[in-house]
Design a protein around this motif. Sequence first.
Motif, PDB file in Angstrom:
ATOM      1  N   UNK A   3       0.119  45.114  57.860  1.00 48.14           N
ATOM      2  CA  UNK A   3       1.115  46.377  58.575  1.00 48.14           C
ATOM      3  C   UNK A   3       0.247  46.801  59.794  1.00 48.14           C
ATOM      4  N   UNK A   4      -0.948  47.006  59.807  1.00 43.94           N
ATOM      5  CA  UNK A   4      -1.648  47.667  61.001  1.00 43.94           C
ATOM      6  C   UNK A   4      -1.575  46.416  62.050  1.00 43.94           C
ATOM      7  N   UNK A   5      -1.871  45.256  61.956  1.00 45.60           N
ATOM      8  CA  UNK A   5      -1.662  44.177  62.714  1.00 45.60           C
ATOM      9  C   UNK A   5      -0.285  44.269  63.808  1.00 45.60           C
ATOM     10  N   UNK A   6       0.737  44.463  62.621  1.00 42.62           N
ATOM     11  CA  UNK A   6       2.195  44.313  63.121  1.00 42.62           C
ATOM     12  C   UNK A   6       2.371  45.469  64.023  1.00 42.62           C
ATOM     13  N   UNK A   7       1.950  46.837  63.607  1.00 41.29           N
ATOM     14  CA  UNK A   7       2.001  47.709  64.578  1.00 41.29           C
ATOM     15  C   UNK A   7       1.213  47.838  65.810  1.00 41.29           C
ATOM     16  N   UNK A   8       0.084  47.111  65.849  1.00 46.40           N
ATOM     17  CA  UNK A   8      -0.874  46.933  66.834  1.00 46.40           C
ATOM     18  C   UNK A   8       0.135  46.218  68.097  1.00 46.40           C
ATOM     19  N   UNK A   9       0.518  44.870  67.625  1.00 49.19           N
ATOM     20  CA  UNK A   9       1.440  44.089  68.262  1.00 49.19           C
ATOM     21  C   UNK A   9       2.655  44.880  69.086  1.00 49.19           C
ATOM     22  N   UNK A  10       3.307  45.766  68.050  1.00 49.27           N
ATOM     23  CA  UNK A  10       4.393  46.393  68.713  1.00 49.27           C
ATOM     24  C   UNK A  10       3.880  47.366  69.989  1.00 49.27           C
ATOM     25  N   UNK A  11       2.814  47.857  69.603  1.00 51.55           N
ATOM     26  CA  UNK A  11       2.379  48.870  70.703  1.00 51.55           C
ATOM     27  C   UNK A  11       2.028  48.063  71.850  1.00 51.55           C
ATOM     28  N   UNK A  12       1.339  46.923  71.786  1.00 49.19           N
ATOM     29  CA  UNK A  12       1.128  46.277  72.636  1.00 49.19           C
ATOM     30  C   UNK A  12       2.387  45.969  73.650  1.00 49.19           C
ATOM     31  N   UNK A  13       3.476  45.529  73.076  1.00 48.45           N
ATOM     32  CA  UNK A  13       4.684  45.252  73.946  1.00 48.45           C
ATOM     33  C   UNK A  13       5.118  46.647  74.299  1.00 48.45           C
ATOM     34  N   UNK A  14       5.023  47.677  73.800  1.00 47.85           N
ATOM     35  CA  UNK A  14       5.543  48.969  74.193  1.00 47.85           C
ATOM     36  C   UNK A  14       4.621  49.207  75.685  1.00 47.85           C
ATOM     37  N   UNK A  62      12.261  46.147  63.962  1.00 46.22           N
ATOM     38  CA  UNK A  62      13.096  47.099  63.140  1.00 46.22           C
ATOM     39  C   UNK A  62      12.432  47.991  62.135  1.00 46.22           C
ATOM     40  N   UNK A  63      11.551  47.195  61.348  1.00 47.99           N
ATOM     41  CA  UNK A  63      10.906  47.982  60.124  1.00 47.99           C
ATOM     42  C   UNK A  63       9.893  48.813  60.310  1.00 47.99           C
ATOM     43  N   UNK A  64       9.025  48.381  61.575  1.00 50.44           N
ATOM     44  CA  UNK A  64       7.972  49.144  61.602  1.00 50.44           C
ATOM     45  C   UNK A  64       7.652  49.668  63.116  1.00 50.44           C
ATOM     46  N   UNK A  65       9.010  49.733  63.798  1.00 52.98           N
ATOM     47  CA  UNK A  65       9.081  50.258  65.201  1.00 52.98           C
ATOM     48  C   UNK A  65       8.524  51.689  65.402  1.00 52.98           C
ATOM     49  N   UNK A  66       8.650  52.789  64.714  1.00 57.08           N
ATOM     50  CA  UNK A  66       8.233  54.030  64.955  1.00 57.08           C
ATOM     51  C   UNK A  66       7.136  54.340  64.441  1.00 57.08           C
ATOM     52  N   UNK A  67       6.229  53.457  63.753  1.00 55.35           N
ATOM     53  CA  UNK A  67       5.174  54.022  62.960  1.00 55.35           C
ATOM     54  C   UNK A  67       3.842  54.027  63.832  1.00 55.35           C
ATOM     55  N   UNK A  68       3.062  55.164  63.391  1.00 59.02           N
ATOM     56  CA  UNK A  68       1.742  55.253  64.016  1.00 59.02           C
ATOM     57  C   UNK A  68       0.775  54.584  63.129  1.00 59.02           C
ATOM     58  N   UNK A  69      -0.317  54.064  63.684  1.00 58.02           N
ATOM     59  CA  UNK A  69      -1.486  53.758  62.763  1.00 58.02           C
ATOM     60  C   UNK A  69      -1.571  54.156  61.284  1.00 58.02           C
ATOM     61  N   UNK A  70      -1.622  55.380  61.553  1.00 57.63           N
ATOM     62  CA  UNK A  70      -1.961  56.043  60.186  1.00 57.63           C
ATOM     63  C   UNK A  70      -0.684  55.876  59.307  1.00 57.63           C
TER      64      UNK A  70
END
Length: 65
Positions: free
Chosen positions: A8-19, A43-51
Amino acid sequence: MRKSRFSVEQIVAVLRQVEMGISVADAIRQLGISEQTFYRWKKAYGGLQPDQARELNQLQEENVP
């Protein structure tokens, strides 16, 4: 259920890179995923922070029977 290659952390990191400005096409090419997978993650993890992502991951692990 199949276990994901990405945490999940890796997924959020990728979403942040795109942002931050990397194109979606470059991101999915680097990861070797489909565009559909990327948008499903968004859709699932879009608004999440790493913590928050770590917390979600812990809850998911606790709920596995």
